[in-house]
Design a protein around this motif. Structure first.
Motif, PDB file in Angstrom:
ATOM      1  N   TYR A 148      17.936   4.833  10.403  1.00  8.56           N
ATOM      2  CA  TYR A 148      19.202   4.261  10.716  1.00  8.56           C
ATOM      3  C   TYR A 148      19.210   3.733  11.974  1.00  8.56           C
ATOM      4  O   TYR A 148      18.425   4.189  12.817  1.00  8.56           O
ATOM      5  CB  TYR A 148      20.365   5.041  10.488  1.00  8.56           C
ATOM      6  CG  TYR A 148      20.284   6.360  11.256  1.00  8.56           C
ATOM      7  CD1 TYR A 148      20.999   6.408  12.653  1.00  8.56           C
ATOM      8  CD2 TYR A 148      19.590   7.353  11.099  1.00  8.56           C
ATOM      9  CE1 TYR A 148      21.176   7.571  13.435  1.00  8.56           C
ATOM     10  CE2 TYR A 148      19.764   8.629  11.637  1.00  8.56           C
ATOM     11  CZ  TYR A 148      20.328   8.685  13.157  1.00  8.56           C
ATOM     12  OH  TYR A 148      20.408   9.654  13.942  1.00  8.56           O
ATOM     13  N   TYR A 149      20.038   2.877  12.385  1.00  8.67           N
ATOM     14  CA  TYR A 149      20.366   2.329  13.642  1.00  8.67           C
ATOM     15  C   TYR A 149      21.593   1.891  13.853  1.00  8.67           C
ATOM     16  O   TYR A 149      22.272   1.249  13.220  1.00  8.67           O
ATOM     17  CB  TYR A 149      19.322   1.173  13.922  1.00  8.67           C
ATOM     18  CG  TYR A 149      19.389   0.319  15.349  1.00  8.67           C
ATOM     19  CD1 TYR A 149      18.792   1.105  16.488  1.00  8.67           C
ATOM     20  CD2 TYR A 149      19.513  -0.680  15.599  1.00  8.67           C
ATOM     21  CE1 TYR A 149      18.857   0.572  17.593  1.00  8.67           C
ATOM     22  CE2 TYR A 149      19.532  -1.402  16.912  1.00  8.67           C
ATOM     23  CZ  TYR A 149      19.323  -0.462  17.775  1.00  8.67           C
ATOM     24  OH  TYR A 149      19.146  -1.350  18.967  1.00  8.67           O
ATOM     25  N   ALA A 150      22.233   2.284  15.143  1.00  3.83           N
ATOM     26  CA  ALA A 150      23.628   2.122  15.607  1.00  3.83           C
ATOM     27  C   ALA A 150      23.184   0.967  16.824  1.00  3.83           C
ATOM     28  O   ALA A 150      22.783   1.169  17.618  1.00  3.83           O
ATOM     29  CB  ALA A 150      24.151   3.170  16.251  1.00  3.83           C
ATOM     30  N   GLN A 151      23.596  -0.402  16.188  1.00  6.17           N
ATOM     31  CA  GLN A 151      23.375  -1.536  17.050  1.00  6.17           C
ATOM     32  C   GLN A 151      24.115  -1.250  18.333  1.00  6.17           C
ATOM     33  O   GLN A 151      25.410  -1.418  18.019  1.00  6.17           O
ATOM     34  CB  GLN A 151      23.421  -2.827  16.278  1.00  6.17           C
ATOM     35  CG  GLN A 151      23.202  -3.976  17.090  1.00  6.17           C
ATOM     36  CD  GLN A 151      23.354  -5.209  16.279  1.00  6.17           C
ATOM     37  OE1 GLN A 151      23.014  -5.454  15.359  1.00  6.17           O
ATOM     38  NE2 GLN A 151      24.205  -6.115  16.763  1.00  6.17           N
ATOM     39  N   PRO A 152      23.563  -1.444  19.621  1.00  4.63           N
ATOM     40  CA  PRO A 152      24.602  -1.253  20.819  1.00  4.63           C
ATOM     41  C   PRO A 152      25.649  -2.600  20.694  1.00  4.63           C
ATOM     42  O   PRO A 152      25.112  -3.629  20.638  1.00  4.63           O
ATOM     43  CB  PRO A 152      23.602  -1.213  21.692  1.00  4.63           C
ATOM     44  CG  PRO A 152      22.540  -1.712  21.484  1.00  4.63           C
ATOM     45  CD  PRO A 152      22.296  -1.612  20.013  1.00  4.63           C
ATOM     46  N   ASN A 153      26.592  -2.283  21.646  1.00  2.00           N
ATOM     47  CA  ASN A 153      27.758  -3.202  21.901  1.00  2.00           C
ATOM     48  C   ASN A 153      27.981  -4.174  20.663  1.00  2.00           C
ATOM     49  O   ASN A 153      28.010  -5.465  20.905  1.00  2.00           O
ATOM     50  CB  ASN A 153      27.114  -4.325  23.066  1.00  2.00           C
ATOM     51  CG  ASN A 153      26.709  -3.002  24.459  1.00  2.00           C
ATOM     52  OD1 ASN A 153      27.589  -2.217  24.742  1.00  2.00           O
ATOM     53  ND2 ASN A 153      25.667  -3.278  24.677  1.00  2.00           N
ATOM     54  N   ALA A 154      28.288  -3.632  19.565  1.00  2.00           N
ATOM     55  CA  ALA A 154      28.392  -4.458  18.425  1.00  2.00           C
ATOM     56  C   ALA A 154      29.410  -3.615  17.435  1.00  2.00           C
ATOM     57  O   ALA A 154      29.524  -2.388  17.421  1.00  2.00           O
ATOM     58  CB  ALA A 154      27.326  -4.636  17.465  1.00  2.00           C
ATOM     59  N   GLY A 155      30.353  -4.406  16.847  1.00  2.03           N
ATOM     60  CA  GLY A 155      31.251  -3.942  15.844  1.00  2.03           C
ATOM     61  C   GLY A 155      30.683  -4.325  14.438  1.00  2.03           C
ATOM     62  O   GLY A 155      29.352  -3.973  14.147  1.00  2.03           O
ATOM     63  N   HIS A 156      31.733  -4.150  13.423  1.00  2.00           N
ATOM     64  CA  HIS A 156      31.253  -4.085  12.082  1.00  2.00           C
ATOM     65  C   HIS A 156      30.419  -5.306  11.678  1.00  2.00           C
ATOM     66  O   HIS A 156      29.435  -4.943  10.914  1.00  2.00           O
ATOM     67  CB  HIS A 156      32.553  -4.065  11.185  1.00  2.00           C
ATOM     68  CG  HIS A 156      32.502  -3.940   9.868  1.00  2.00           C
ATOM     69  ND1 HIS A 156      31.926  -2.964   8.987  1.00  2.00           N
ATOM     70  CD2 HIS A 156      32.861  -4.736   8.821  1.00  2.00           C
ATOM     71  CE1 HIS A 156      31.793  -3.032   7.772  1.00  2.00           C
ATOM     72  NE2 HIS A 156      32.395  -4.272   7.692  1.00  2.00           N
ATOM     73  N   CYS A 157      30.743  -6.444  12.014  1.00  7.40           N
ATOM     74  CA  CYS A 157      29.852  -7.473  11.791  1.00  7.40           C
ATOM     75  C   CYS A 157      28.940  -7.556  12.820  1.00  7.40           C
ATOM     76  O   CYS A 157      28.875  -8.664  13.723  1.00  7.40           O
ATOM     77  CB  CYS A 157      30.660  -8.740  11.611  1.00  7.40           C
ATOM     78  SG  CYS A 157      31.936  -8.769  10.425  1.00  7.40           S
ATOM     79  N   HIS A 158      27.963  -6.741  12.666  1.00  2.10           N
ATOM     80  CA  HIS A 158      27.033  -6.432  13.775  1.00  2.10           C
ATOM     81  C   HIS A 158      26.237  -7.883  14.229  1.00  2.10           C
ATOM     82  O   HIS A 158      25.664  -7.937  15.251  1.00  2.10           O
ATOM     83  CB  HIS A 158      26.028  -5.491  13.624  1.00  2.10           C
ATOM     84  CG  HIS A 158      25.264  -5.844  12.433  1.00  2.10           C
ATOM     85  ND1 HIS A 158      23.918  -6.007  12.529  1.00  2.10           N
ATOM     86  CD2 HIS A 158      25.422  -5.423  10.850  1.00  2.10           C
ATOM     87  CE1 HIS A 158      23.468  -6.094  11.112  1.00  2.10           C
ATOM     88  NE2 HIS A 158      24.334  -5.876  10.230  1.00  2.10           N
TER      89      HIS A 158
END
Length: 388
Positions: free
Chosen positions: A356-366
């Motif tokens: 998994y990856y939590a894309q930084p500085n991004a919301g739901h519509c990454h």
């Protein structure tokens, strides 16, 4: 090193003050295709649908009504945009990425709202084509150029999942389509409701898909509820909001659209001052599609106990839909805990086939944020590692 080079190249081309995210382009060759599909499923009984979401009490009563089921069946027409790779990769000639969008979007979500994929900075489809993958981005049932049946009783997740299983079977075996078929490997790339549908596919048809890339999804903690923030999107009847684009004959009551530009942005995006192009969000709001009440009723994530193929989960680290209360105004979301918990829905997937990856500085519509290339690179590196 190649991934780092790509990030640096995109970063140099795309400054935070850019007026347009379309600096780096690789224009795909695409064509339209329609699929005639049929399926049967047990949908929810949907009593007392509200006219829209302005009546909060009626909305909550509808969404929390007792669970009962009714069988639905019948033929539907599903639209898809098939795009050829822009870079030749012989090993991927028989691998298809099937792109399935979320609520209130159509297939153009994966194009960053371009008519065809072109922006390597914001278009998943353009980046996948650049990596040598053919893509098929569909308009889900009840959306865009696909069929528009009863939005309350038919446009529900169980029936949609069975339709897309029929589509997968067709893609693997048919010789009568206007696009290549007999795909040896199919990658499901879902976003939001498209990822929810993916969990239903992997539960009911565990051998249908070779790898899932589930984006815009996580497992909310017990104190997180997206409904309060989402209600600020101003969901209204589509045919009343724009009767030219959404004519009443095609969009009867039960098809809703978001009327609040500010509310939609606070739900789907992170910080508007630092994290994304305002012009791109303008296009998002302009090209938004519908939410069917039947979809709102059937947002369940499924526990895929028998699916054992690879899974990659990707969303913005500030996803207010799955890691908050539906709006960044109700607190800054943080997906640190929620993203790794998605492994619980895939107990049979080996640890070395899940990431998994939590894309930084991004919301739901990454993929609409400045950091989108980081998510593209991470996900495709996982696919390559898994042999796709």
């Amino acid at each position: 090193m190649a991934a780092l080079t790509m990030v640096l190249a995109l970063s140099s081309a795309l400054s935070l003050s850019s007026a347009s995210p379309l600096t780096e382009r690789a224009v795909s060759s695409c064509r339209d295709v329609y699929f005639d599909l049929s399926a049967t499923a047990n949908n929810r009984v949907a009593n007392n649908p509200p006219a829209d979401f302005s009546d909060v009490a009626a909305t909550i009563a509808f969404l929390t009504q007792p669970v009962a089921f009714q069988q639905v069946s019948g033929p539907q027409k599903i639209y898809g945009q098939y795009c050829e790779p822009t870079t030749s990769n012989q090993a991927r000639n028989t691998t298809l990425q099937l792109l399935v969008h979320g609520n209130s979007y159509d297939h153009q979500y994966f194009n960053a709202f371009d008519t065809i994929p072109s922006s390597l900075a914001t278009s998943w489809a353009a980046y996948a084509n650049f990596q040598g993958y053919p893509t098929l981005a569909i308009d889900r049932l009840c959306i865009g150029k696909s069929s528009h049946p009863d939005p309350v009783n038919v446009c529900q997740a169980p029936y949609q999942a069975e339709l897309y299983d029929a589509l997968i079977t067709l893609l693997r075996s048919s010789t009568k389509l206007s696009i290549p078929t007999n795909w040896k490997k199919i990658i499901w790339v879902g976003h939001s409701f498209g990822s929810i549908l993916g969990t239903q596919i992997s539960t009911n048809h565990p051998n249908a898909i070779d790898v899932f890339v589930q984006t815009g999804i996580a497992i909310p903690t017990p104190d997180e509820n997206a409904l309060p923030g989402q209600l600020a999107n101003g969901y209204v009847q589509a045919s009343s909001y724009d009767p030219v684009r959404f004519p009443p004959a095609t969009y009867p009551p039960g098809y809703l659209v978001t009327s609040s530009k500010e509310g939609r942005g606070n739900t789907f995006y992170s910080n508007p001052l630092t994290d994304y192009w305002p012009a791109l969000y303008d296009r998002d709001f302009e090209k938004k599609d519908t939410l069917a009440l039947g979809e709102a009723l059937t947002q369940n994530l499924y526990n895929s106990t028998s699916y054992a193929n690879p899974v990659y989960v990707l969303t913005g680290n500030q996803d207010a839909v799955f890691c908050g209360n539906g709006s960044r105004l109700l607190g800054t979301p943080d997906c640190t805990e929620e993203l790794p918990a998605t492994k619980l829905f895939y107990p049979a997937v080996p640890a070395n086939k899940f990431d998994y990856y939590a894309q930084p500085n991004a919301g739901h519509c990454h993929q609409m944020h400045y950091t989108a290339p980081l998510g593209f690179i991470k996900a495709h590196a996982f696919l390559k590692k898994m042999g796709f």
